[in-house]
Design an enzyme around this catalytic site. Sequence first.
Site, short mmCIF file in Angstrom:
data_model
loop_
_atom_site.label_atom_id
_atom_site.label_comp_id
_atom_site.label_asym_id
_atom_site.label_seq_id
_atom_site.Cartn_x
_atom_site.Cartn_y
_atom_site.Cartn_z
N LYS A 71 -60.41 -4.70 -51.80
CA LYS A 71 -60.29 -4.41 -50.57
C LYS A 71 -58.97 -4.98 -49.95
CE LYS A 71 -64.05 -1.67 -50.55
NZ LYS A 71 -63.67 -0.20 -50.46
N LEU B 113 -61.66 -1.82 -41.79
CA LEU B 113 -61.91 -0.75 -40.75
C LEU B 113 -63.28 -0.17 -41.11
CD1 LEU B 113 -57.98 0.41 -41.20
CD2 LEU B 113 -59.17 -0.54 -39.07
N GLU C 70 -52.75 -12.16 -38.00
CA GLU C 70 -53.57 -12.91 -36.93
C GLU C 70 -54.04 -13.99 -37.56
OE1 GLU C 70 -55.85 -9.61 -35.04
OE2 GLU C 70 -55.54 -10.66 -33.39
N GLU D 138 -52.39 -1.65 -35.42
CA GLU D 138 -53.41 -1.54 -34.37
C GLU D 138 -52.91 -0.45 -33.55
OE1 GLU D 138 -52.30 -4.57 -35.36
OE2 GLU D 138 -54.05 -5.91 -35.23
N ARG E 98 -53.85 2.76 -35.01
CA ARG E 98 -55.26 3.01 -35.23
C ARG E 98 -56.03 3.09 -33.86
NH1 ARG E 98 -53.76 3.55 -40.10
NH2 ARG E 98 -53.45 2.00 -41.48
C1 1HE Z 1 -59.48 -1.32 -46.75
C2 1HE Z 1 -58.52 -1.79 -45.85
C3 1HE Z 1 -58.82 -2.24 -44.45
C4 1HE Z 1 -57.35 -1.39 -47.77
N1 1HE Z 1 -60.17 -1.90 -44.18
N2 1HE Z 1 -60.53 -1.14 -46.23
N3 1HE Z 1 -55.48 -2.67 -41.13
C5 1HE Z 1 -54.57 -1.62 -41.57
O1 1HE Z 1 -54.47 -0.74 -40.99
C6 1HE Z 1 -53.97 -1.70 -42.88
C7 1HE Z 1 -54.74 -0.45 -43.83
N4 1HE Z 1 -54.41 -0.86 -45.34
C8 1HE Z 1 -53.39 -0.54 -45.97
O2 1HE Z 1 -52.40 -0.01 -45.25
C9 1HE Z 1 -53.25 -0.56 -47.45
O3 1HE Z 1 -54.49 -0.73 -47.82
C10 1HE Z 1 -52.31 -1.66 -47.89
C11 1HE Z 1 -50.70 -1.51 -47.60
C12 1HE Z 1 -52.81 -2.99 -47.29
C13 1HE Z 1 -52.61 -1.72 -49.31
O4 1HE Z 1 -52.31 -0.66 -50.08
P1 1HE Z 1 -52.69 -0.18 -51.55
O5 1HE Z 1 -52.02 1.02 -51.95
O6 1HE Z 1 -52.27 -1.75 -52.56
O7 1HE Z 1 -54.27 -0.24 -51.52
P2 1HE Z 1 -55.21 0.99 -50.95
O8 1HE Z 1 -55.35 1.81 -52.19
O9 1HE Z 1 -54.73 1.25 -49.54
O10 1HE Z 1 -56.60 0.23 -50.53
C14 1HE Z 1 -57.38 -0.58 -51.82
C15 1HE Z 1 -58.75 -0.26 -51.21
O11 1HE Z 1 -58.94 -1.16 -49.93
C16 1HE Z 1 -59.34 0.99 -50.73
O12 1HE Z 1 -60.79 0.88 -50.89
P3 1HE Z 1 -61.31 1.96 -52.17
O13 1HE Z 1 -62.82 1.55 -51.90
O14 1HE Z 1 -60.96 3.32 -51.75
O15 1HE Z 1 -60.70 1.32 -53.36
C17 1HE Z 1 -59.23 0.84 -49.16
O16 1HE Z 1 -59.77 1.70 -48.49
C18 1HE Z 1 -59.41 -0.47 -48.79
N5 1HE Z 1 -58.76 -1.13 -47.72
N6 1HE Z 1 -57.39 -1.93 -46.35
C19 1HE Z 1 -60.98 -1.49 -44.92
N7 1HE Z 1 -58.18 -2.87 -43.69
C20 1HE Z 1 -59.40 -8.52 -34.89
S1 1HE Z 1 -58.59 -7.08 -34.66
C21 1HE Z 1 -57.72 -6.72 -36.07
C22 1HE Z 1 -57.39 -5.36 -35.94
C23 1HE Z 1 -56.57 -4.87 -37.31
O17 1HE Z 1 -56.34 -5.69 -38.10
S2 1HE Z 1 -56.09 -3.36 -37.33
C24 1HE Z 1 -55.27 -3.15 -38.97
C25 1HE Z 1 -56.04 -2.72 -39.98
#
Ligand code: 1HE
Length: 269
Positions: free
Chosen positions: A36, A77, A123, A143, A146
Amino acid sequence: MAESFVPATGHLSALDLLRIEHSDAVTHVRLNRPAKRNALNDPLVAQLQSAFTGLPESTRAVVLSGEGDHFSAGLDLSELTERNVSEAVLHSRSWHAAFEHIQFGRVPVVAVLHGAVVGGGLELAVAAHIRVAEQSAFYGLPEGQRGIFVGGGGSARIPRLIGAARMADMMLTGRVYDAEEGLRIGLSQYVVDAGQGFDKALELARKIAANAPLSNFAVLHALPRIADMGQAEGLFLESLMAAIASGDDAAKGRIQAFLQGRAAKVSKS
Ligand code: 1HE
């Protein structure tokens, strides 16, 4: 260097979303949810708090890293379920509590950053004291896209490193900084080649662990507070901290060692 690490025992070994190992005075805490992308769910945040409050006495510095291709994808998320206002505040406060124990804990923390260092992952990274970025690292605050806001201390800690204007740009436009840009603007203090981050962080952590404990304490607990104070109050607190540190036996011994030619000189290498 990494082969001298042995797995943690006791309560630290029960933290299944982390992998924790010790080597002499350095403890390696690794986020261990690579499938993840080390997204931070509630149990992982709670385990980080347990790890940093439960470090053994022998730990004098920590290296914090992420398993897999990314340091951390930030908030999990899939956990962003319906929360009312008070529940959402308490959720954010649980991150604050955990990361407070990293920034204002007992020992300095060196973070190794690679791949995504985004949202809550950034963070977390900025709660550490030193950041070593591999060339693959990239920094973003999605963020804005999102529809949410930072909640893990980012609005307090990130502007202190890069300024509010740069953070606003990252959140409003989705701007992503690469490793070299991150170094230039102050997100990391070091950039190293791919795969070299851990060794560099360990080298730094071993230097830190060899410092007098009271000097490290002053850097962790007095320096950031002085930086937030007015000059008059800051200078007075500095004088108090300096007097406490220099009165300690560790300082006296180290200064005598230098005067007797037994301690290292300051040098560029
Ligand atoms: C996730 C998350 C996540 C991946 N929550 N499951 N964060 C974001 O908006 C970033 C979102 N993630 C991404 O942009 C990409 O996943 C990455 C650039 C980090 C990595 O890409 P990649 O191609 O290596 O991986 P992927 O295919 O996107 O993800 C692999 C798996 O991880 C997939 O799950 P699967 O069950 O389909 O294999 C994704 O859904 C999962 N995954 N990132 C949940 N963030 C205290 S407030 C803080 C507020 C925030 O942090 S907002 C920013 C959130």
